[in-house]
Design a protein around this motif. Sequence first.
Motif, mmCIF file in Angstrom:
data_model
loop_
_atom_site.group_PDB
_atom_site.id
_atom_site.type_symbol
_atom_site.label_atom_id
_atom_site.label_comp_id
_atom_site.label_asym_id
_atom_site.label_seq_id
_atom_site.Cartn_x
_atom_site.Cartn_y
_atom_site.Cartn_z
ATOM 1 N N GLY A 35 0.836 -1.204 0.000
ATOM 2 C CA GLY A 35 0.000 0.000 0.000
ATOM 3 C C GLY A 35 0.869 1.251 0.000
ATOM 4 O O GLY A 35 0.685 2.161 -0.833
ATOM 5 N N HIS A 36 1.835 1.300 0.912
ATOM 6 C CA HIS A 36 2.763 2.436 0.940
ATOM 7 C C HIS A 36 3.520 2.541 -0.391
ATOM 8 O O HIS A 36 3.674 3.630 -0.949
ATOM 9 C CB HIS A 36 3.809 2.251 2.040
ATOM 10 C CG HIS A 36 3.271 2.165 3.431
ATOM 11 N ND1 HIS A 36 3.350 1.013 4.182
ATOM 12 C CD2 HIS A 36 2.675 3.085 4.227
ATOM 13 C CE1 HIS A 36 2.831 1.231 5.382
ATOM 14 N NE2 HIS A 36 2.402 2.480 5.436
ATOM 15 N N LEU A 37 3.984 1.378 -0.870
ATOM 16 C CA LEU A 37 4.842 1.398 -2.063
ATOM 17 C C LEU A 37 4.059 1.825 -3.296
ATOM 18 O O LEU A 37 4.622 2.425 -4.216
ATOM 19 C CB LEU A 37 5.511 0.035 -2.255
ATOM 20 C CG LEU A 37 6.442 -0.350 -1.082
ATOM 21 C CD1 LEU A 37 6.989 -1.759 -1.267
ATOM 22 C CD2 LEU A 37 7.582 0.657 -0.911
ATOM 23 N N LYS A 148 -7.410 4.184 2.082
ATOM 24 C CA LYS A 148 -7.586 3.335 3.278
ATOM 25 C C LYS A 148 -7.914 4.185 4.510
ATOM 26 O O LYS A 148 -8.745 3.820 5.322
ATOM 27 C CB LYS A 148 -6.285 2.552 3.481
ATOM 28 C CG LYS A 148 -6.012 2.039 4.856
ATOM 29 C CD LYS A 148 -6.735 0.742 5.086
ATOM 30 C CE LYS A 148 -6.327 0.026 6.353
ATOM 31 N NZ LYS A 148 -5.777 0.811 7.408
ATOM 32 N N ASP A 149 -7.226 5.330 4.644
ATOM 33 C CA ASP A 149 -7.460 6.242 5.772
ATOM 34 C C ASP A 149 -8.281 7.428 5.255
ATOM 35 O O ASP A 149 -7.795 8.557 5.148
ATOM 36 C CB ASP A 149 -6.129 6.680 6.374
ATOM 37 C CG ASP A 149 -5.352 5.495 6.918
ATOM 38 O OD1 ASP A 149 -5.690 5.019 8.003
ATOM 39 O OD2 ASP A 149 -4.434 5.014 6.226
ATOM 40 N N ALA A 150 -9.534 7.150 4.918
ATOM 41 C CA ALA A 150 -10.361 8.122 4.194
ATOM 42 C C ALA A 150 -10.536 9.420 4.982
ATOM 43 O O ALA A 150 -10.449 10.519 4.428
ATOM 44 C CB ALA A 150 -11.727 7.508 3.892
ATOM 45 N N THR A 174 -6.992 2.015 -2.187
ATOM 46 C CA THR A 174 -6.565 1.059 -1.157
ATOM 47 C C THR A 174 -6.023 -0.210 -1.812
ATOM 48 O O THR A 174 -6.686 -0.787 -2.673
ATOM 49 C CB THR A 174 -7.768 0.706 -0.263
ATOM 50 O OG1 THR A 174 -8.265 1.918 0.312
ATOM 51 C CG2 THR A 174 -7.377 -0.270 0.838
ATOM 52 N N VAL A 175 -4.860 -0.624 -1.375
ATOM 53 C CA VAL A 175 -4.280 -1.885 -1.850
ATOM 54 C C VAL A 175 -4.698 -2.991 -0.886
ATOM 55 O O VAL A 175 -4.619 -2.819 0.342
ATOM 56 C CB VAL A 175 -2.750 -1.793 -1.946
ATOM 57 C CG1 VAL A 175 -2.138 -3.124 -2.369
ATOM 58 C CG2 VAL A 175 -2.352 -0.684 -2.912
ATOM 59 N N ARG A 176 -5.171 -4.105 -1.440
ATOM 60 C CA ARG A 176 -5.737 -5.190 -0.622
ATOM 61 C C ARG A 176 -5.025 -6.512 -0.865
ATOM 62 O O ARG A 176 -4.451 -6.730 -1.922
ATOM 63 C CB ARG A 176 -7.231 -5.374 -0.965
ATOM 64 C CG ARG A 176 -8.041 -4.138 -0.713
ATOM 65 C CD ARG A 176 -9.506 -4.286 -1.094
ATOM 66 N NE ARG A 176 -10.174 -3.018 -0.805
ATOM 67 C CZ ARG A 176 -10.555 -2.635 0.413
ATOM 68 N NH1 ARG A 176 -10.389 -3.468 1.437
ATOM 69 N NH2 ARG A 176 -11.106 -1.459 0.613
ATOM 70 N N ALA A 182 -7.570 -5.043 3.618
ATOM 71 C CA ALA A 182 -6.736 -3.889 3.277
ATOM 72 C C ALA A 182 -5.374 -4.043 3.941
ATOM 73 O O ALA A 182 -5.282 -4.364 5.131
ATOM 74 C CB ALA A 182 -7.412 -2.609 3.760
ATOM 75 N N LEU A 183 -4.308 -3.840 3.179
ATOM 76 C CA LEU A 183 -2.965 -3.924 3.764
ATOM 77 C C LEU A 183 -2.826 -2.863 4.845
ATOM 78 O O LEU A 183 -3.295 -1.734 4.694
ATOM 79 C CB LEU A 183 -1.894 -3.699 2.692
ATOM 80 C CG LEU A 183 -1.816 -4.688 1.547
ATOM 81 C CD1 LEU A 183 -0.521 -4.469 0.764
ATOM 82 C CD2 LEU A 183 -1.873 -6.119 2.022
ATOM 83 N N SER A 184 -2.204 -3.254 5.949
ATOM 84 C CA SER A 184 -1.972 -2.333 7.055
ATOM 85 C C SER A 184 -0.786 -2.850 7.854
ATOM 86 O O SER A 184 -0.640 -4.067 8.036
ATOM 87 C CB SER A 184 -3.207 -2.265 7.958
ATOM 88 O OG SER A 184 -2.878 -1.665 9.202
#
Length: 283
Positions: A35-37, A148-150, A174-176, A182-184
């Motif tokens: 997600g970050h990448l 993801k952090d809407a 959001t990357v899942r 959801a990736l976290s």
Amino acid sequence: MQVLKTVAAFRAARAARAEVGDLGLVPTMGFLHEGHLSLVTRARAENTAVAASIFVNPTQFGPHEDLARYPRDLDRDLRLLEAAGADLVFTPEPAEMYPPGFDLSILVGGVTDVLEGAVRAGHFAGVATVVAKLFNIVQPTRAYFGQKDAQQCVVIKKLVRDLDMPIEVIVAPTVREADGLALSSRNSYLTPEQRAAAPVVFRALSEARRLFDAGERDAEALRRAILEALSKEARVAIDYISVADPLSLRELATVGRQALASTAVRLGPTRLIDNLLLGDARA
Ligand code: AMP
């Protein structure tokens, strides 16, 4: 890739790059995942240089939250950032960001009282203050945040607008995982049993989207569908279920063109948040 630990060193490194051109910034708390990448890759594609920050910001954690055990792996993060094409990485210690005498808190009004803000007192003041500092230190052209952090995205857009910051805020999808989770960074806390239960969050939000796409416009019916789907998983404790206006974050009675369906749940001690935009295919 240059790694800078102080404000002065970051500023010097930025100034030494004669032709920085457009600079994209990806603020993170580290323990990076795809997600970050994805944000770094997007920033790479849209700017001539890319900066990332890794800072586990103490002021956005409540006294009973997971600051002390928040996962960290700086060496791995730096390898991933280098591979993704970051040019500058800012990795300050808390004392660099909050030196003795530091006494500022930025309160973004309205959109911070609900949802995460209602459950996590002071969280968004911590976020807005640190992001404002990062923006002043890095001076990016564009800054990248995850859908993801809407609510965080709404708060930061308002911060930039209300403080007239010359920065474009970009919100990326959001990357899942394949099963929808959801990736976290916090997924690393989950036991195998909790991890197996976690995709219920995406399933529940997807059920609301399915009903919306089938014509349901009664927001309470959509909330009820999310509740029913989440209730199938006994391990899940619900903090909130929301179907709100995507800009004001106020709860809706009837959904018009768009709504933000969001939820926060606890699986054991781990808190997971997720959301889907209804009436918009991009998130
Ligand atoms: P964090 O390190 O959790 O503070 O997240 C840093 C940035 O990455 C924030 O803008 C997040 O919204 C974003 N992010 C976190 N998880 C995801 C994800 N699964 N997909 C896309 N962006 C994400």
